[in-house]
Design a protein around this motif. Structure first.
Motif, PDB file in Angstrom:
ATOM      1  N   GLU A 145       0.687  -1.020   0.103  1.00 44.43           N
ATOM      2  CA  GLU A 145      -0.029   0.101  -0.182  1.00 44.43           C
ATOM      3  C   GLU A 145       0.744   1.163   0.231  1.00 44.43           C
ATOM      4  OE1 GLU A 145      -2.376  -3.097   2.430  1.00 44.43           O
ATOM      5  OE2 GLU A 145      -0.338  -2.589   2.131  1.00 44.43           O
ATOM      6  N   ALA A 146       0.750   2.192  -0.731  1.00 43.83           N
ATOM      7  CA  ALA A 146       1.418   3.413  -1.081  1.00 43.83           C
ATOM      8  C   ALA A 146       1.473   4.195   0.382  1.00 43.83           C
ATOM      9  CB  ALA A 146       1.128   4.230  -2.232  1.00 43.83           C
ATOM     10  N   TYR A 147       0.548   4.196   1.193  1.00 43.06           N
ATOM     11  CA  TYR A 147       0.687   4.955   2.310  1.00 43.06           C
ATOM     12  C   TYR A 147       1.268   4.408   3.445  1.00 43.06           C
ATOM     13  CZ  TYR A 147      -3.005   1.643   4.092  1.00 43.06           C
ATOM     14  OH  TYR A 147      -3.809   0.674   4.514  1.00 43.06           O
ATOM     15  N   LYS A 148       1.803   3.183   3.271  1.00 42.28           N
ATOM     16  CA  LYS A 148       2.657   2.596   4.030  1.00 42.28           C
ATOM     17  C   LYS A 148       4.035   2.655   3.898  1.00 42.28           C
ATOM     18  CE  LYS A 148      -0.492  -1.050   5.777  1.00 42.28           C
ATOM     19  NZ  LYS A 148      -0.618  -2.675   5.919  1.00 42.28           N
ATOM     20  N   GLN A 149       4.985   3.281   4.892  1.00 43.74           N
ATOM     21  CA  GLN A 149       6.508   3.303   4.584  1.00 43.74           C
ATOM     22  C   GLN A 149       7.200   2.029   4.465  1.00 43.74           C
ATOM     23  OE1 GLN A 149       7.781   6.467   6.880  1.00 43.74           O
ATOM     24  NE2 GLN A 149       6.737   8.218   5.551  1.00 43.74           N
ATOM     25  N   GLN A 150       6.508   1.056   5.332  1.00 40.73           N
ATOM     26  CA  GLN A 150       7.377  -0.137   5.572  1.00 40.73           C
ATOM     27  C   GLN A 150       7.111  -1.074   4.271  1.00 40.73           C
ATOM     28  OE1 GLN A 150       6.232  -2.152   9.046  1.00 40.73           O
ATOM     29  NE2 GLN A 150       7.916  -3.656   8.837  1.00 40.73           N
ATOM     30  N   ASN A 151       8.397  -1.501   4.031  1.00 45.73           N
ATOM     31  CA  ASN A 151       8.381  -2.509   2.777  1.00 45.73           C
ATOM     32  C   ASN A 151       7.619  -3.794   3.176  1.00 45.73           C
ATOM     33  OD1 ASN A 151       9.601  -0.736   0.957  1.00 45.73           O
ATOM     34  ND2 ASN A 151      11.718  -1.220   1.998  1.00 45.73           N
ATOM     35  N   ALA A 152       6.784  -4.387   2.219  1.00 50.31           N
ATOM     36  CA  ALA A 152       6.178  -5.425   2.427  1.00 50.31           C
ATOM     37  C   ALA A 152       7.261  -6.791   2.422  1.00 50.31           C
ATOM     38  CB  ALA A 152       4.943  -5.519   1.542  1.00 50.31           C
ATOM     39  N   THR A 153       6.829  -7.885   2.986  1.00 48.23           N
ATOM     40  CA  THR A 153       7.753  -9.057   2.890  1.00 48.23           C
ATOM     41  C   THR A 153       6.791 -10.150   2.891  1.00 48.23           C
ATOM     42  OG1 THR A 153       9.688  -7.799   3.945  1.00 48.23           O
ATOM     43  CG2 THR A 153       9.631 -10.256   4.249  1.00 48.23           C
ATOM     44  N   GLU A 154       7.263 -11.135   2.315  1.00 53.07           N
ATOM     45  CA  GLU A 154       6.340 -12.464   2.232  1.00 53.07           C
ATOM     46  C   GLU A 154       7.310 -13.544   2.304  1.00 53.07           C
ATOM     47  OE1 GLU A 154       3.147 -13.205   2.856  1.00 53.07           O
ATOM     48  OE2 GLU A 154       2.305 -11.340   2.784  1.00 53.07           O
ATOM     49  N   ASN A 155       7.714 -14.226   3.309  1.00 50.84           N
ATOM     50  CA  ASN A 155       8.739 -15.284   3.228  1.00 50.84           C
ATOM     51  C   ASN A 155      10.004 -14.903   2.498  1.00 50.84           C
ATOM     52  OD1 ASN A 155       7.106 -16.885   4.641  1.00 50.84           O
ATOM     53  ND2 ASN A 155       5.976 -17.103   2.926  1.00 50.84           N
ATOM     54  N   ARG A 156      10.432 -15.425   1.382  1.00 49.27           N
ATOM     55  CA  ARG A 156      11.703 -15.063   0.611  1.00 49.27           C
ATOM     56  C   ARG A 156      11.449 -13.814  -0.214  1.00 49.27           C
ATOM     57  NH1 ARG A 156      12.562 -18.295  -3.040  1.00 49.27           N
ATOM     58  NH2 ARG A 156      10.687 -19.327  -3.382  1.00 49.27           N
ATOM     59  N   PHE A 157      10.393 -13.544  -0.226  1.00 50.76           N
ATOM     60  CA  PHE A 157       9.914 -12.220  -1.256  1.00 50.76           C
ATOM     61  C   PHE A 157       9.745 -10.927  -0.325  1.00 50.76           C
ATOM     62  CE2 PHE A 157       9.080 -14.726  -5.015  1.00 50.76           C
ATOM     63  CZ  PHE A 157       8.704 -15.894  -4.566  1.00 50.76           C
ATOM     64  N   SER A 158      10.401 -10.000  -0.963  1.00 50.97           N
ATOM     65  CA  SER A 158      10.517  -8.665  -0.356  1.00 50.97           C
ATOM     66  C   SER A 158      10.751  -7.618  -1.233  1.00 50.97           C
ATOM     67  CB  SER A 158      11.329  -8.299   0.734  1.00 50.97           C
ATOM     68  OG  SER A 158      12.601  -8.526   0.319  1.00 50.97           O
ATOM     69  N   VAL A 159      10.008  -6.329  -0.839  1.00 52.59           N
ATOM     70  CA  VAL A 159       9.909  -5.266  -1.901  1.00 52.59           C
ATOM     71  C   VAL A 159      10.919  -4.137  -1.598  1.00 52.59           C
ATOM     72  CG1 VAL A 159       7.715  -5.704  -3.085  1.00 52.59           C
ATOM     73  CG2 VAL A 159       7.832  -4.146  -1.178  1.00 52.59           C
ATOM     74  N   ASN A 160      11.409  -3.233  -2.372  1.00 44.06           N
ATOM     75  CA  ASN A 160      11.849  -2.093  -1.954  1.00 44.06           C
ATOM     76  C   ASN A 160      10.877  -0.892  -2.701  1.00 44.06           C
ATOM     77  OD1 ASN A 160      13.544   0.023  -1.437  1.00 44.06           O
ATOM     78  ND2 ASN A 160      15.186  -0.359  -2.680  1.00 44.06           N
ATOM     79  N   PHE A 161      10.135  -0.444  -1.979  1.00 45.67           N
ATOM     80  CA  PHE A 161       9.182   0.885  -2.305  1.00 45.67           C
ATOM     81  C   PHE A 161       9.958   2.071  -2.328  1.00 45.67           C
ATOM     82  CE2 PHE A 161       5.639   2.887  -3.615  1.00 45.67           C
ATOM     83  CZ  PHE A 161       4.921   3.429  -2.451  1.00 45.67           C
ATOM     84  N   GLN A 162      10.112   2.725  -3.247  1.00 48.46           N
ATOM     85  CA  GLN A 162      10.699   4.139  -3.121  1.00 48.46           C
ATOM     86  C   GLN A 162       9.583   5.137  -3.843  1.00 48.46           C
ATOM     87  OE1 GLN A 162      13.368   5.084  -1.507  1.00 48.46           O
ATOM     88  NE2 GLN A 162      13.845   2.684  -1.089  1.00 48.46           N
ATOM     89  N   LYS A 163       8.634   5.708  -2.858  1.00 49.00           N
ATOM     90  CA  LYS A 163       7.437   6.333  -3.399  1.00 49.00           C
ATOM     91  C   LYS A 163       7.963   7.492  -4.289  1.00 49.00           C
ATOM     92  CE  LYS A 163       2.850   8.046  -1.987  1.00 49.00           C
ATOM     93  NZ  LYS A 163       2.013   8.086  -0.872  1.00 49.00           N
ATOM     94  N   ALA A 164       8.650   8.450  -3.741  1.00 55.11           N
ATOM     95  CA  ALA A 164       9.466   9.530  -4.429  1.00 55.11           C
ATOM     96  C   ALA A 164       9.905   9.320  -5.783  1.00 55.11           C
ATOM     97  CB  ALA A 164      10.160  10.018  -3.444  1.00 55.11           C
TER      98      ALA A 164
END
Lengths: 116, 113
Positions: free
Chosen positions: A52-71
């Motif tokens: 979700e864009a309003y969440k600053q924390q990067n999502a993680t699902e087991n071996r999968f994770s994201v690096n979300f850089q909104k700006a």
């Protein structure tokens, strides 16, 4: 209109290694959802991870994770300890979550091959 | 496993024939979508529906038509198939507002000869 760009048409990595798939998007919206979907050969598309864009924390699902850089409007997927079953097309997708307008816009996909 | 089904999985048909691709879901989802995908390529939204008797054209122009008479059923029809319609067609649905996960069928691979 929203656009989603995946600049890596194909990638390959040795089993057990880590791989990062890139995705950038363009939108004027402030609230939205981003997704990574996986489409294995001849099998159904399934959701891998959601942010979700309003969440600053990067999502993680087991071996999968994201690096979300909104700006920077960047949303990369990291797969750790890659497995043969991770071989698939991976699509980055964007959604505006307004009631009555929840359409998914997909990128062009990245074909990931895990090498034994 | 998602409860959304598409039939047939594969279809080879002659030019000029009328075809209907079936899509059904048993999750009670209001929103359903049809995407067109060439092999190994991106997905293009061609039709969507937000509920019974609601249908809209998507971002990619398509000669196909859809109907939504029942919540669970969202068929796609081509009145006169052409070789340019050869593609994979994916059906998807999403649930309640705020539940953003889309569930996809296995797809119908259509070949028009």
């Amino acid at each position: 209109a929203q656009t989603v760009t995946q600049s890596q048409p194909e990638m390959s990595v040795q089993e057990a290694e880590t791989v990062t798939l890139s995705c950038t998007y363009d939108t004027s919206e402030n609230n939205y959802y981003l997704f990574w979907y996986k489409q294995p050969p001849s099998r159904q598309m399934i959701l891998v991870i959601r942010q979700e864009a309003y969440k600053q924390q990067n999502a993680t699902e087991n071996r999968f994770s994201v690096n979300f850089q909104k700006a920077a409007k960047s949303f990369s997927l990291k797969i750790s300890d890659s497995q043969l079953g991770d071989t698939a097309m991976y699509f980055c997708a964007f959604m505006k979550p307004y009631f009555g307008n929840e359409k998914l816009t997909f990128g062009t996909g990245t074909r990931l091959t895990i090498i034994p | 496993e998602a409860d959304i089904y598409q039939t047939p999985r594969y279809l080879v048909i002659g030019t000029g024939k009328k075809i209907t691709l079936e899509c059904s879901q048993t999750m009670g989802h209001d929103k359903m979508y049809w995407y067109q995908q060439d092999p190994g390529m991106e997905l293009h939204l061609i039709h969507y529906s937000y509920g019974v008797n609601s249908t809209e054209k998507g971002d990619l122009s398509s000669e196909s038509t859809v109907s939504r008479i029942r919540t669970e059923h969202f068929p796609l029809t081509l009145e006169s198939a052409r070789p340019s319609h050869t593609s994979q067609y994916l059906c998807a649905s999403t649930g309640l507002p705020g539940n953003t996960e889309a569930f996809f069928g296995q797809g119908t691979r259509l070949t028009v000869v």
